[in-house]
Design a protein around this motif. Structure first.
Motif, short mmCIF file in Angstrom:
data_model
loop_
_atom_site.label_atom_id
_atom_site.label_comp_id
_atom_site.label_asym_id
_atom_site.label_seq_id
_atom_site.Cartn_x
_atom_site.Cartn_y
_atom_site.Cartn_z
N HIS A 15 27.48 -19.06 -46.04
CA HIS A 15 26.45 -18.38 -46.75
C HIS A 15 25.15 -18.93 -46.05
O HIS A 15 24.41 -19.83 -46.78
N GLY A 16 24.77 -18.57 -44.97
CA GLY A 16 23.48 -19.03 -44.27
C GLY A 16 23.64 -20.35 -44.09
O GLY A 16 22.74 -21.15 -43.98
N GLY A 17 24.80 -20.92 -43.61
CA GLY A 17 24.60 -22.37 -43.15
C GLY A 17 25.27 -23.40 -44.13
O GLY A 17 25.74 -24.21 -43.77
N ALA B 235 29.61 -27.65 -48.68
CA ALA B 235 29.39 -28.58 -47.58
C ALA B 235 27.73 -27.89 -46.98
O ALA B 235 27.48 -26.86 -46.45
N ASP B 236 26.97 -28.70 -47.59
CA ASP B 236 25.55 -28.31 -46.78
C ASP B 236 25.30 -28.83 -45.42
O ASP B 236 25.69 -29.85 -45.02
N PRO B 237 24.60 -28.15 -44.60
CA PRO B 237 24.06 -28.62 -43.36
C PRO B 237 23.73 -29.92 -43.15
O PRO B 237 24.04 -30.23 -42.06
#
Length: 86
Positions: A33-35, A52-54
């Motif tokens: 979802h958008g990275g 998992a955050d970018p």
């Protein structure tokens, strides 16, 4: 529990928020979802969503995961909006 997990996917509770937990299981579903990656990790006891955050160190590895791959995640547990509380 053992060296590959501190909890099962069905065992996380509100009292685990803020603690570092290690989960192991099969990659049930992956959504980008958008990275930000949302990975549903499944074991014999339930399903837990791993985010998992970018900007996280694990993001690059998480991008390579595919459905039904076996993996583990060591993350800080946090509450998710709309999550069911036990």
């Amino acid at each position: 529990m053992h060296r590959y997990r501190s909890h099962t996917c069905g065992a996380l509770r509100d009292s685990d928020i803020g603690e570092t937990v290690r989960l192991s299981g099969w990659c049930h579903r992956i959504r980008d979802h958008g990275g930000v990656l949302f990975i549903d990790l499944r074991d014999h006891y339930g399903i837990t969503q791993v985010v998992a955050d970018p900007d996280s160190k694990a993001f690059r590895l998480a991008e390579t995961w595919r459905s039904e791959w076996v993996g583990d995640s060591r993350r800080r547990a946090r509450w998710a909006r709309g999550a069911r509380s036990h």
